[in-house]
Design a protein around this motif. Structure first.
Motif, mmCIF file in Angstrom:
data_model
loop_
_atom_site.group_PDB
_atom_site.id
_atom_site.type_symbol
_atom_site.label_atom_id
_atom_site.label_comp_id
_atom_site.label_asym_id
_atom_site.label_seq_id
_atom_site.Cartn_x
_atom_site.Cartn_y
_atom_site.Cartn_z
ATOM 1 N N SER A 151 -19.844 -15.572 57.903
ATOM 2 C CA SER A 151 -18.834 -14.499 57.827
ATOM 3 C C SER A 151 -17.290 -14.289 57.427
ATOM 4 O O SER A 151 -16.519 -15.099 58.397
ATOM 5 C CB SER A 151 -19.387 -13.448 58.612
ATOM 6 O OG SER A 151 -18.423 -11.699 58.102
ATOM 7 N N PRO A 152 -16.920 -14.204 56.859
ATOM 8 C CA PRO A 152 -15.975 -14.390 56.481
ATOM 9 C C PRO A 152 -14.871 -13.228 57.051
ATOM 10 O O PRO A 152 -14.090 -13.165 57.563
ATOM 11 C CB PRO A 152 -15.394 -14.331 54.704
ATOM 12 C CG PRO A 152 -16.544 -12.935 54.345
ATOM 13 C CD PRO A 152 -17.717 -13.503 55.223
ATOM 14 N N THR A 153 -15.697 -11.781 57.142
ATOM 15 C CA THR A 153 -15.019 -11.079 58.127
ATOM 16 C C THR A 153 -15.305 -10.677 59.879
ATOM 17 O O THR A 153 -16.244 -10.749 60.320
ATOM 18 C CB THR A 153 -16.196 -9.298 57.455
ATOM 19 O OG1 THR A 153 -16.054 -9.695 56.776
ATOM 20 C CG2 THR A 153 -15.134 -8.031 58.234
ATOM 21 N N PRO A 154 -14.007 -11.194 60.052
ATOM 22 C CA PRO A 154 -14.013 -10.800 62.134
ATOM 23 C C PRO A 154 -15.569 -9.519 62.402
ATOM 24 O O PRO A 154 -15.461 -8.875 61.980
ATOM 25 C CB PRO A 154 -12.770 -10.420 62.418
ATOM 26 C CG PRO A 154 -11.691 -10.267 61.004
ATOM 27 C CD PRO A 154 -12.326 -10.611 60.361
ATOM 28 N N ILE A 155 -15.027 -10.469 63.617
ATOM 29 C CA ILE A 155 -16.606 -9.059 63.741
ATOM 30 C C ILE A 155 -15.678 -8.037 64.896
ATOM 31 O O ILE A 155 -15.561 -7.251 64.976
ATOM 32 C CB ILE A 155 -17.343 -9.408 65.384
ATOM 33 C CG1 ILE A 155 -18.980 -10.634 64.813
ATOM 34 C CG2 ILE A 155 -18.221 -8.777 66.063
ATOM 35 C CD1 ILE A 155 -19.377 -11.308 65.383
#
Length: 411
Positions: A151-155
């Motif tokens: 995923s390109p979006t940080p958790i």
């Protein structure tokens, strides 16, 4: 050396020439105008062909990136190799195909991406919905970011004010992780809640204080393999601190190792290995007494002792053959123990090389020499069949470990 040495004098106080040289990885992080400047002994080394001897075989041509490689880690299933870079990116490589897969970038809320200094893959735990392929990364900007590999979006993003974290590690159960950095504090986090569970900064105190905590940057922190309340840490102040989270303080310490990277690990529950950024005795092992197994925070742990006590010395692992001393002994940045505890991977600068030692014989079974730059980080896969490393040359190198063909040690 490029970069702003003066800025580090402001942070950590002045130091000798040797100490300034030991700062090559982080020199210039606080450069003017937000621009990154990287001083590096590796830049003084000309391009040359590396040589593998012993039980290491080149797996593929080195993967060339566009920034220095500060940290290298294998995923827990050995399917992926992650490399944290000087510009804040994390490159993900497939160990099946040896090909680049994707890039993980810092959060968009970070104005000026600074180096990714450390990576830790999160162990599987029932409390997490997305168990696999999650890693935690520490950044010199003060941020701790959890990423999913796909995923390109940080958790999540955690910011540590007034700190440049240089190390991050999970405990074996994956329920906690810990960081250490420029403010001399070890922070232990609740892995699910993503909040600080405790801060470790002080020693025993008192008029006859036995421990005082860290007085300079922390570069390595590890959880004890069996005692859930215990961590160890080391850094620029030449001490190894042993912490008790129940008492939130250092309960023992010893003087000796000058640690400037991820160069502290457990060989066993009662034995440590350290790598120092110095020419003499860079690789050493240390024995510590048995730990208390009491789970009660009101019961103080049994006193710990180390081989640094007066009249007792650590055991030095020979870095080169006694009959053929190396005039350019490696100044170690990275020392890690394999999952089974059978091997130690050590790497550094000056004599730019990576060596794999047997922990039983304390002799090298394989090494790669004549590398084009300083090695900041080296890692062995969890199945102990691969070794990877990177550093100032911006090359991520991957090797197979041929244990079947082991017939003799290099020296």
């Amino acid at each position: 050396m490029a970069g702003s040495t003066a800025s580090f004098s402001t942070i950590a106080g002045g130091g000798s020439i040797n100490r300034d040289l030991s700062r090559e990885r982080l020199d210039g992080i606080r450069g003017k105008g937000g621009k990154k400047k990287f001083g590096s002994l590796g830049n003084l080394v000309g391009q040359r062909d590396s040589t593998a001897t012993g039980q290491l075989r080149a797996r593929a041509a080195p993967y060339r990136d566009t920034s220095e490689i500060f940290t290298v880690k294998y995923s827990l299933d050995d399917e992926y190799l992650a490399a944290g870079l000087g510009d804040g990116r994390i490159s993900i490589i497939s160990t099946r195909t040896n090909e680049f897969l994707t890039t993980l970038k810092p959060s968009q809320t970070i104005d000026t991406p600074l180096p990714c200094t450390s990576i830790a893959f999160r162990p599987d735990a029932p409390a997490y919905k997305n168990n696999k392929n999650v890693l935690a990364a520490a950044y010199a900007s003060g941020d701790i970011i959890h990423h999913h590999l796909h995923s390109p979006t940080p958790i999540s993003v955690i910011h540590e004010p007034d700190n440049q974290p240089t190390c991050i590690v999970y405990n074996t159960s994956g329920t906690q992780f810990a960081t250490g950095g420029s403010d001399c504090v070890v922070r232990v986090y609740d892995g699910k809640e993503m909040r600080v569970a405790c801060e470790l900064r002080n020693g025993t105190g008192g008029l006859e204080a036995e421990t005082a905590g860290h007085s300079n940057r922390i570069f390595a922190v590890k959880f004890h393999p069996t005692e859930t309340w215990c961590l160890i840490s080391a850094g620029w102040d030449n001490t190894v601190q042993i912490w008790d989270t129940r008492q939130t303080r250092s309960i023992s310490s010893f003087y000796g190792p000058h640690v400037c990277g991820d160069a502290l690990d457990f060989l066993s529950p009662t034995q440590l290995v350290t790598g120092s950024y110095r020419k003499e005795n860079p690789l050493q092992t240390w024995s510590i007494a048995s730990f208390s197994t009491s789970s009660s925070s009101s019961t103080p742990p049994a006193p710990l002792s180390s081989t640094s006590s007066p009249g007792v010395e650590p055991e030095t692992v020979p870095w080169c053959h006694a009959d053929n001393p190396d005039p350019l002994t490696s100044l170690l940045y990275s020392v890690n123990v394999s999952r089974s505890g059978k091997y130690v991977v050590a790497a550094g600068g000056m004599a730019t090389c990576v060596k794999v030692f047997s922990t039983i014989t304390k002799r090298p079974m394989g090494m790669v020499t004549n590398l084009p730059g300083t090695v900041y980080s080296a890692a062995m896969s969890n199945d102990e069949k691969m070794v990877a490393f990177g550093g100032s040359s911006m090359e991520l190198s991957m090797y197979d470990v041929d244990l079947v063909g082991l017939t003799d040690f290099l020296y």
